[in-house]
Scaffold this motif. Sequence first.
Motif, short mmCIF file in Angstrom:
data_model
loop_
_atom_site.label_atom_id
_atom_site.label_comp_id
_atom_site.label_asym_id
_atom_site.label_seq_id
_atom_site.Cartn_x
_atom_site.Cartn_y
_atom_site.Cartn_z
N GLY A 152 0.78 -1.23 0.00
CA GLY A 152 0.00 0.00 0.00
C GLY A 152 0.81 1.27 0.00
O GLY A 152 1.96 1.30 -0.41
N SER A 153 0.15 2.31 0.48
CA SER A 153 0.70 3.65 0.36
C SER A 153 0.51 4.40 1.67
O SER A 153 -0.49 4.21 2.37
N PHE A 154 1.46 5.27 1.97
CA PHE A 154 1.49 5.97 3.26
C PHE A 154 1.10 7.42 3.07
O PHE A 154 1.43 8.04 2.07
N ILE A 155 0.36 7.96 4.03
CA ILE A 155 0.07 9.39 3.98
C ILE A 155 0.04 9.94 5.40
O ILE A 155 -0.41 9.26 6.33
N SER A 156 0.54 11.14 5.56
CA SER A 156 0.62 11.74 6.88
C SER A 156 -0.29 12.95 6.95
O SER A 156 -0.27 13.81 6.07
N VAL A 157 -1.13 13.01 7.98
CA VAL A 157 -2.00 14.18 8.20
C VAL A 157 -1.76 14.70 9.61
O VAL A 157 -1.01 14.10 10.37
N SER A 158 -2.41 15.80 9.94
CA SER A 158 -2.26 16.33 11.29
C SER A 158 -2.91 15.38 12.30
O SER A 158 -4.03 14.92 12.07
N PRO A 159 -2.22 15.05 13.41
CA PRO A 159 -2.77 14.09 14.37
C PRO A 159 -4.12 14.52 14.95
O PRO A 159 -4.90 13.68 15.39
#
Lengths: 244, 329
Positions: free
Chosen positions: B201-208
């Motif tokens: 898959g694929s990783f994405i980072s958002v605000s916690p």
Amino acid sequence: MSRVELLTPEGLRVDGRRPAELRKITSTTAVLSQADGSAYLEHGNTKVLAAVYGPREARHRTLVVHDRAIINVEFNIAPFSTGERRRRGKNDKRLLEMASFIKQSFEPVVITTLYPRSQVDIYLQVIQQDGGVLQACINAATMALIDAGVAMTDYVCACTAGWVEREAAIDLNHIEESSDTSEVTIAMLPKSGKVTLAQMESRLHVDKLEALFTLAGEGCKQIHQVLDRTIRNRAEELAQKLAV
Amino acid sequence: MNVTFHSPVPKAALDNKSNMRGSKKKFTAEHEMDIDDDEHHHENKLEGGIIKDPTIHVVTPAEVITSDAAFMRGHGTYVEDEKVLSSLAGVVERVNKLISVRPLHTRYAGEIGDVVVGRITEVAQKRWKVDVNARQDAILMLSSVNLPGGVQRRKQESDELQMRNFFMEGDLVVAEVQAFFGDGAYSIHTRSLKYGKLRNGSFISVSPALVQRCKSHFHSLSCGVDVILGLNGYIWVSAHVPQSLDEIDTEQVYSNKNKEDITPSDRESIARVVNCIRALAQDYIFINDSIISFAYEASLQYALKDLHKRHVMHDIATEAVAAVDSIKA
């Protein structure tokens, strides 16, 4: 005297301001998506971008302090920021000195003991300079730190004041700065009035110093109001979005 | 003689019944005034013309929250001259006598039991260091991972020597916060088949702040994509693996190979979901499985390559929010 007239007979400065008048301040936070906090600030034509990363794991094991965070400041001036293109090396003494000034003015204010063994990185990029680079950098860094949610006991607001011909003037621009004026930069905590940085590189008669300090202090308080409005608006906007 | 007993009601509830929300309550405008004497009041309108919600009390650093000595200081505040001041820009929250300021945009502050997604940054003595978007790297002890094959035994020196065969630098893991160390670092564990290495898959980072605690953080969307919403704002979107927990090949939990049959259409849906999450995060909208599904449906009218355009992202987010609201109503 072939010098530029810095003060008109009516008492106005080269850019038409009165002596105790600040330039227009434009500020925005959260301009970069990758950084934990960021800010863009303009004092007239001086433009600065600040990015804060952290508190995060310290990059070098040797730098780790077991009971508090360390603050690391990197300061850079874009080659196109001045009238004449000039490239500065990464280890330019002038840049390192500025970075250490900024670091020193934040160390007593950021509550580092909350973040043991961590590191807070502040990256500053000067995009255009027209006098007052240090004050713009400190103000931008304050905004970026607050945007990143780093705990601070107060804002740090910086302002310059100088002796332009026969009068004390605030927030000097490039023309005023470069024509041999004595200039002092002050970083202040606006609520308590404490000073975390006072920097002056030229000679000035001691009798005139107090007037400059008072004026710069007034400037800091005005700048604080402008920055606080931006921060508050941003916080209210986010609170609104997250309240649903 | 008739005697009646009333059940106890907290005093605050009597004073201000309409604003109670359990025992935890935000400051109301009137309330702010009675605990605060030297507070300057702001107009109820923001510059953008948005009407301010009176139940939200926003403070900035060095602002006095209260000068009443009866209150205790919580996170995001400090005390000076017997006044409680804010050290952050955020929203004031109060639980009984405890006042704290919640920042709106900050690093991950974890709690025990949280599901987090992290990236291995370092392999050290009997432990891995894992980046979990917190103020320090989390620690994954060798003793808190499962051995391949599900063997139950003490970890030996031979296990210590082949730690890189389990997790290498750069690997992504999903884990659970197990404990805190004295300096505030997290200890995490992967001792369950739900947790472990991430693949396919694929990783994405958002605000916690956008990921809220809920029953499950592992979701299978109807579009054939699995999503793991890490509470630290790290999100993993992967191709659906159709198997129940007891069918998992325990020998393969540390494998570095993706499954072979990921079709181009699977890849496209993964990319689409990732872009939908990015669109929601850009507009600062809470992320959960239902809103992702709605955003996915809204995104189907656009080509995949258009999902990077700012206005398209905004349209998708708005449409997803509208869809959620219409279900609620």
